[in-house]
Design a protein around this motif. Structure first.
Motif, PDB file in Angstrom:
ATOM      1  N   LEU A   1      80.886  75.674  58.345  1.00  0.00           N
ATOM      2  CA  LEU A   1      79.475  75.978  58.152  1.00  0.00           C
ATOM      3  C   LEU A   1      78.854  76.108  59.530  1.00  0.00           C
ATOM      4  CD1 LEU A   1      77.064  76.307  56.237  1.00  0.00           C
ATOM      5  CD2 LEU A   1      76.711  73.846  56.420  1.00  0.00           C
TER       6      LEU A   1
ATOM      7  N   LYS B   1      70.317  82.234  59.588  1.00  0.00           N
ATOM      8  CA  LYS B   1      70.320  81.298  58.462  1.00  0.00           C
ATOM      9  C   LYS B   1      71.685  80.623  58.408  1.00  0.00           C
ATOM     10  CE  LYS B   1      71.738  84.572  54.911  1.00  0.00           C
ATOM     11  NZ  LYS B   1      71.465  85.135  53.607  1.00  0.00           N
ATOM     12  N   PRO B   2      71.744  79.378  57.929  1.00  0.00           N
ATOM     13  CA  PRO B   2      73.043  78.704  57.829  1.00  0.00           C
ATOM     14  C   PRO B   2      74.009  79.548  56.998  1.00  0.00           C
ATOM     15  CG  PRO B   2      71.260  77.182  57.360  1.00  0.00           C
ATOM     16  CD  PRO B   2      70.655  78.559  57.422  1.00  0.00           C
ATOM     17  N   SER B   3      75.249  79.636  57.448  1.00  0.00           N
ATOM     18  CA  SER B   3      76.231  80.492  56.785  1.00  0.00           C
ATOM     19  C   SER B   3      77.617  79.883  56.870  1.00  0.00           C
ATOM     20  CB  SER B   3      76.265  81.865  57.453  1.00  0.00           C
ATOM     21  OG  SER B   3      75.005  82.478  57.402  1.00  0.00           O
ATOM     22  N   ASN B   4      78.476  80.316  55.992  1.00  0.00           N
ATOM     23  CA  ASN B   4      79.882  79.947  56.070  1.00  0.00           C
ATOM     24  C   ASN B   4      80.615  81.000  56.884  1.00  0.00           C
ATOM     25  OD1 ASN B   4      80.056  77.535  54.456  1.00  0.00           O
ATOM     26  ND2 ASN B   4      79.535  78.836  52.729  1.00  0.00           N
ATOM     27  N   LEU B   5      81.443  80.545  57.787  1.00  0.00           N
ATOM     28  CA  LEU B   5      82.272  81.424  58.611  1.00  0.00           C
ATOM     29  C   LEU B   5      83.723  81.211  58.193  1.00  0.00           C
ATOM     30  CD1 LEU B   5      82.222  82.253  62.274  1.00  0.00           C
ATOM     31  CD2 LEU B   5      84.187  80.975  61.481  1.00  0.00           C
TER      32      LEU B   5
ATOM     33  N   ASN C   1      80.106  90.084  55.808  1.00  0.00           N
ATOM     34  CA  ASN C   1      80.289  90.975  56.959  1.00  0.00           C
ATOM     35  C   ASN C   1      81.586  90.606  57.642  1.00  0.00           C
ATOM     36  OD1 ASN C   1      77.766  92.391  56.787  1.00  0.00           O
ATOM     37  ND2 ASN C   1      76.793  90.511  57.485  1.00  0.00           N
TER      38      ASN C   1
ATOM     39  N   ILE D   1      81.460  86.541  57.740  1.00  0.00           N
ATOM     40  CA  ILE D   1      80.229  85.768  57.605  1.00  0.00           C
ATOM     41  C   ILE D   1      79.323  86.544  56.664  1.00  0.00           C
ATOM     42  CG2 ILE D   1      78.237  84.778  58.793  1.00  0.00           C
ATOM     43  CD1 ILE D   1      79.927  84.916  61.374  1.00  0.00           C
ATOM     44  N   ASN D   2      78.951  85.925  55.555  1.00  0.00           N
ATOM     45  CA  ASN D   2      78.060  86.576  54.580  1.00  0.00           C
ATOM     46  C   ASN D   2      78.537  87.979  54.201  1.00  0.00           C
ATOM     47  OD1 ASN D   2      76.357  84.349  54.658  1.00  0.00           O
ATOM     48  ND2 ASN D   2      75.178  85.187  56.336  1.00  0.00           N
TER      49      ASN D   2
ATOM     50  N   ILE E   1      73.111  83.532  64.443  1.00  0.00           N
ATOM     51  CA  ILE E   1      72.709  83.851  63.072  1.00  0.00           C
ATOM     52  C   ILE E   1      71.307  83.310  62.809  1.00  0.00           C
ATOM     53  CG2 ILE E   1      75.062  83.967  62.174  1.00  0.00           C
ATOM     54  CD1 ILE E   1      74.619  81.145  61.059  1.00  0.00           C
TER      55      ILE E   1
ATOM     56  N   SER F   1      87.624  77.667  58.286  1.00  0.00           N
ATOM     57  CA  SER F   1      86.339  77.863  57.611  1.00  0.00           C
ATOM     58  C   SER F   1      85.417  76.764  58.089  1.00  0.00           C
ATOM     59  CB  SER F   1      86.492  77.829  56.093  1.00  0.00           C
ATOM     60  OG  SER F   1      86.884  76.556  55.662  1.00  0.00           O
TER      61      SER F   1
ATOM     62  N   LYS G   1      75.350  76.876  61.884  1.00  0.00           N
ATOM     63  CA  LYS G   1      73.912  76.627  61.769  1.00  0.00           C
ATOM     64  C   LYS G   1      73.091  77.769  62.363  1.00  0.00           C
ATOM     65  CE  LYS G   1      73.772  73.910  66.020  1.00  0.00           C
ATOM     66  NZ  LYS G   1      75.070  73.823  66.535  1.00  0.00           N
TER      67      LYS G   1
END
Length: 66
Positions: free
Chosen positions: A34, A16-20, A59, A56-57, A14, A32, A36
C-alpha cells in the motif's frame, strides 16, 4: 507505456492511497504494498536484473532493473 529504469529503487508520486503490485515477466507477483499520498520510494534492490511490470490502479508500467 511509460517505464521505470533503475537499480535499487524508484520514486512514484500519487494523489490517493493505492495498492502497488510488481509482477515478473512471467506474471508472478513479486511484491505488493500500500503506498500513501505523495512521493513514495519503492525499494526493488531485492529483484534480479530484468523486466518487470508495475501496476497501480489498473495502470501498468514497465520496470527495468539493471
Amino acid at each position: 507505456m511509460n517505464y521505470y529504469n533503475c537499480n535499487n529503487s524508484f520514486n512514484i508520486e500519487i494523489n490517493k492511497p493505492s495498492n502497488l503490485y510488481i509482477y515478473s515477466i512471467d506474471g508472478t507477483l513479486v511484491n505488493s504494498e500500500l503506498i500513501k499520498i505523495g512521493v513514495n520510494n519503492i525499494d526493488v534492490s531485492y529483484l534480479q536484473k530484468g523486466l518487470y511490470f508495475v501496476m497501480i490502479n489498473a495502470n501498468i508500467r514497465k520496470l527495468i532493473i539493471r
